[in-house]
Structure formats: structure tokens, C-alpha cells
Design an enzyme around this catalytic site. Structure first.
Site, short mmCIF file in Angstrom:
data_model
loop_
_atom_site.label_atom_id
_atom_site.label_comp_id
_atom_site.label_asym_id
_atom_site.label_seq_id
_atom_site.Cartn_x
_atom_site.Cartn_y
_atom_site.Cartn_z
N ASP A 147 0.87 -1.17 0.00
CA ASP A 147 0.00 0.00 0.00
C ASP A 147 0.91 1.22 0.00
OD1 ASP A 147 -2.23 1.80 0.41
OD2 ASP A 147 -3.34 0.16 1.33
N HIS A 190 1.52 2.04 -3.26
CA HIS A 190 0.47 2.84 -3.89
C HIS A 190 0.87 4.30 -4.05
CE1 HIS A 190 -2.93 -0.22 -2.81
NE2 HIS A 190 -1.98 -0.73 -3.55
#
Length: 550
Positions: A297, A331
Site C-alpha cells: 500500500d 500505492h
């Protein structure tokens, strides 16, 4: 509601007394960076083997390791030594004045026995929540560290659900054969039936009034712990260690002062849900340098609480230096938000490399968050193979539009309105991305006063500015596949494009849209290379664009 306005041209007093106003970005000085106090420890050393710990990967060493840490702290502090070996353990609780030092080839391996992790009050994405106890934690401490060349492994796979499309065929087969249960459609693997019921039932883990952590015992398996959590601590050092395989966020310092994370590696699988690398939340005076991140993430992420709860806490993340770091999968390389309701300010990011992240510099929020993010400075950022945007601002995080391009034109500005303003980015290089620059503010609160200069961005698309004000893009070269347009503006005001270089024979340089688009200036730019200089639509006036030939 707290002093809200419907006019954007006036000063607004926000929750916690912050003000919104049009201005040029505040001058900054890279030679006068925030100062961070380092922890100091006595030289006395205790070894965990003296308390009965065994490095066989089988013996549960929780009591021995915690006893060594407590004894060290009670004697005035020093070093607790973890020698080479595989040390199976349950949750470890740090104490003041203790440096937990892992020698090379030492691994703290956290047990897969979830009964060893007590249900406790923690946070989830900025709000009070029931969680399983973190493998490593400490609260209200001073002078605390985890150092060395060893590994801290959270054994996160036993905690995580995973979707079939995130794995290869052989990986999926291995996961299914390992145990657990499948969702009824066969496309999601859960660690247990309890996890499945809580997930499918969309159970909340938030601690509302009258709820205690024990009230969530029937969904314990879904309450994944963050790997390392320090709460309200002063003088914290993480150095040299590899932190990997976390059940949720990897490193989570919360409300800490004088935090240093140096030469650390964080590793999580690409499929790790909430598998962030570092979430620096409501911290003051921090340094992140020389780190390597490869996670599932956001990589280096700035947070400060969520919505009203974050605004009431009122603790911005501030006075930070982030330098000389490398991010692979993630991300976002450097990220602010979306839980930034306490604000963020005075953060300096430089000499960082992002390779293969979804986004590069990423700023995200949504109506209801509130908070002010300002005085963020980035320079010498080098990116390669960015899957989406190199520079990204979006105030519609996780908002699903009714139809393509349709947005809620809510005019009210209040304490829940997020404010992103006054930033300066310089010498940003990107080799391949989907978009070079994407900025999308709110109609009632544009992203404002962002200077981007000395850019070299190779991307499919160049620039999109939507509900943005006071954006300055200077000395920028865009090498794009799509050249119609190179630069799109929708309801943008007081925009400056100075010294822009773009692909020869571009079909269209500017697409200007929206009746609120005005005062767009183009200088020191050769407009003759484009087949067409500009198009205007959706109520935009040709008078909104002013150009001066190179």
C-alpha cells in the site's frame, strides 16, 4: 457548523482556528531544516538468553524477551541484545531508555497463535478501534529504540484475506490448500470462518460510545494488528532493521516527538491489504532517511487522524525531513492523507527514488476530513515506471461519481473542508507514467498555490488541472504519447505556465473548460509547435487564456 462561507474569495476561520487565504507559497530554506533529537542510552547490556530465550524457532520466548526489556528499563536502561537465531515470540512491549538491538541473522518471528495477542484499544485509519495487540508496541515512553541488522517478521499471511486475482495460479492453489475458507463466489480467501463472517457482514471495528475491545471477540480474527506501534513517545529511533510481513500497517508512530527512522527496510507482499510501509501520524520533529520500502500500500505516508475525531485531536504532523529513500512497490512513494484531519505542515522531501509505485507524490482527501496541509517541499525526486500519476492531488478520494465526470457542486465551506495549499516542488523527473501531473480540488476549495518547476515528465498524458488555483508550472518538459491536449484545465484560476516544452507537432496544447476558468497565463513557451494552441469548452472564455510568444 463553524464559521462557514459560500464565497471563496474571503478568509475562513476553520475548526481549530486555522485560516484559508490566497497567498504566494511561504519562502522556505533548505539549509534550515527541522532538528530532531536522538535518544541516548546507557552502555549496559542484557541478553535475552539470560532470561531463558531459545533461538530454535519453536520455543515461545515472549516472557523471556519482555522480562529482559523490563529489567533493563528498571535498572536505568541500556541495550537488550537479541543474538543471531530464530526467536519465536508473542507481543513485545518496549520500555523507556531501552534499545532493543538485533544482531545480524537475528529474526524476531511473531507467532501465528492469535490467542497470544490480546484485544486492545487502538486506532484504525485515524479512529479509535478494537485491534489485536501489535507484535511490537510502546506507549508514553522516552528514549526507546529498535536497532541492529536483524529482521522483525509479523507473520502477516495468517492474518490477511487475499483476492484470487492478486495471486498467480500456483500461489492461489497453495493458499487454498493451506487452510482457511473461501468466499461463496470462490474469489476471496479468508484465514478463518470468523474472519469471513465479519468481512462479508461488513462489521465495523470502531469503538463507539459504550463499546470495549472485548465486545469484538466474535470478530477477533479480522482485527489485524499493525506491526510496530509507538504511541505518545519521545525520542524514538528505528535503525538498520528489516520490518516485514505485517498484518496491516508496518510502522505506525502515533503522536510521537523526535522520531528517527534510518536505514530501515520495510517489506510487504504486493497483495497485502493496508500493507503500508510507514504511517507517520500526528508526529512532531521526525527524520526518515536512507530507507528502502517495497510494500502493498502507501510507502511513506503522512497522517493526522480522521474526520471529526482527528480535528478534535488537533495534532498536525509537522517539522519533518524525508531524504535519501528508495521506494519500489507501493500505492504512493510519498503520500499525504487521506486521514489528515489534524493537518500536516513543514515537511521537506528530497533525494528520493520511486521505482514502480502506483503514484509518485500523492496527496489525497475528501469532504468531511477537514484539516490544512501546507508548506510541503519536495526536490530532486526521481521516478521510473510509475503506474498512474507522477504528481497527484485528489480531493475525491474513494468517491464514486454518478456518471463519468459528474461531481457534487456543494458550495458550503466548513470545518470538514480539506485545504491543500502552499507547496513547492522542484527538479522532479519521471521516466514513464500514465499522467505527469493531476490536480483535482473541490469547487468550494480548490487546491491552491502549488509551484512546480524544473520538471521532466515522460508520460502518456501531460497535465490535468481541475478546480485548481494559483498553480505555477515553470521550466517543464512534457514528453507525452497523447498530445490532444498536452494540458487540460477545468475551472482553474490564476494559473501560470512558464517555459513549457512539449512534443513537436502536438495536436492541441491547451484545452480550457468551465465557466470559472480565468487568468491563465502562458509565457516563454513556443506556441507555434502545436497544430492548435487552445480549445475552449463548457462555458470557458477565450479571454481566460493570455499568452506571450517565446
Amino acid at each position: 457548523m463553524n464559521n462557514y462561507l459560500t464565497s471563496l474569495g474571503l478568509t475562513l476561520t476553520l475548526f481549530a482556528g486555522q485560516s484559508v487565504h490566497a497567498q504566494n507559497p511561504t519562502p522556505y530554506n533548505w539549509k534550515n531544516l527541522p532538528k530532531i533529537t536522538q535518544p541516548v542510552f546507557q552502555k549496559d547490556t542484557l541478553t535475552i538468553t539470560a532470561y531463558g530465550a531459545k533461538p530454535d524457532g519453536y520455543t515461545l520466548n515472549t516472557k523471556a524477551i519482555n522480562a529482559a526489556i523490563l529489567a533493563c528499563s528498571q535498572k536505568g536502561g541500556g541495550v537488550v541484545l537479541v543474538p543471531a537465531g530464530l526467536w519465536l515470540t508473542g507481543p513485545v512491549e518496549l520500555k523507556s531508555n531501552v534499545n532493543l538491538h538485533l544482531k545480524k541473522a537475528a529474526t524476531l518471528l511473531f507467532t501465528t497463535d492469535k490467542s497470544q495477542y490480546a484485544l486492545v484499544e487502538g486506532t484504525y485509519e485515524g479512529k479509535r478501534a478494537a485491534r489485536n495487540q501489535s507484535p511490537v508496541s510502546g506507549s508514553n515512553l522516552e528514549n526507546v529504540a529498535i536497532t541492529g541488522q536483524g529482521i522483525v517478521d509479523g507473520n502477516g499471511d495468517v492474518w490477511r484475506a487475499v483476492n484470487k486475482n492478486q495471486l498467480t495460479e500456483s500461489q492461489w492453489k497453495e493458499k487454498v490448500e493451506s487452510g482457511g475458507v473461501l468466499k461463496d463466489d470462490g474469489k476471496t480467501w479468508y484465514p478463518s470462518e470468523q474472519f469471513k463472517r465479519a468481512s462479508v457482514g461488513n462489521r465495523s471495528m470502531l469503538l463507539t460510545d459504550g463499546k470495549t475491545p472485548q465486545d469484538f471477540a466474535d470478530m477477533k480474527d479480522m482485527l489485524r494488528p499493525n506491526l510496530v506501534v509507538f504511541t505518545n513517545c519521545k525520542n524514538v529511533l528505528l535503525e538498520g532493521i528489516t520490518f516485514q510481513n505485517s498484518a496491516a500497517w508496518c510502522l505506525h508512530p502515533l503522536m510521537c516527538q523526535n522520531l528517527t527512522i534510518r536505514n530501515v527496510t520495510t517489506k510487504n507482499p504486493e497483495y497485502a491489504h493496508n500493507g503500508d510501509g510507514m504511517d507517520i501520524e500526528s508526529c512532531k520533529n521526525f527524520l526518515i532517511e536512507g530507507c528502502t520500502l517495497d510494500v502493498g500500500d502507501d510507502a511513506i505516508c503522512i497522517k493526522s487522524g480522521k474526520d471529526e475525531e482527528g480535528r478534535k485531536r488537533g495534532m498536525p504532523t509537522e517539522n519533518g525531513v524525508i531524504r535519501n529513500n528508495t521506494v519500489y512497490n507501493g500505492h504512493g512513494g510519498f503520500v499525504v492523507g487521506s486521514e489528515m484531519s489534524g493537518g500536516a505542515r513543514n515537511i521537506f522531501v528530497y533525494n528520493c527514488t520511486f521505482i514502480g509505485t502506483d503514484k509518485g507524490l500523492r496527496f489525497k482527501s475528501v469532504r468531511g476530513r477537514g484539516g490544512v496541509v501546507e508548506h510541503i517541499y519536495a526536490k530532486d525526486i526521481f521516478m521510473k515506471d510509475i503506474a498512474q500519476e507522477a504528481i497527484f492531488f485528489d480531493m475525491y478520494y474513494f468517491v464514486k461519481f454518478a456518471t463519468d465526470g459528474e461531481r457534487d457542486m456543494r458550495p458550503v465551506v466548513n470545518e470538514g473542508t480539506p485545504v491543500f495549499r502552499d507547496m513547492h516542488f522542484e527538479n522532479i523527473v519521471c521516466h514513464r507514467a500514465t499522467k505527469g501531473v493531476f490536480v483535482r480540488g473541490l469547487p468550494e476549495m480548490p487546491v491552491k498555490n502549488i509551484v512546480m518547476e524544473k520538471l521532466f515528465l515522460q508520460a502518456d498524458k501531460g497535465v490535468e488541472l481541475i478546480d485548481a488555483s494559483g498553480i505555477q508550472i515553470r521550466q517543464a518538459q512534457f514528453v507525452t504519447k497523447e498530445t490532444k491536449p498536452v494540458i487540460l484545465v477545468e475551472n482553474g484560476q490564476q494559473l501560470t505556465f512558464d517555459g513549457i516544452t512539449y512534443d513537436p507537432n502536438a495536436s492541441l496544447l491547451f484545452s480550457i473548460n468551465g465557466e470559472r476558468s480565468q487568468q491563465i497565463s502562458v509565457t516563454r513557451t513556443d506556441l507555434t509547435k502545436a497544430q492548435k494552441k487552445a480549445e475552449f469548452g463548457q462555458g470557458a472564455s477565450e479571454q481566460s487564456l493570455k499568452t506571450a510568444l517565446k
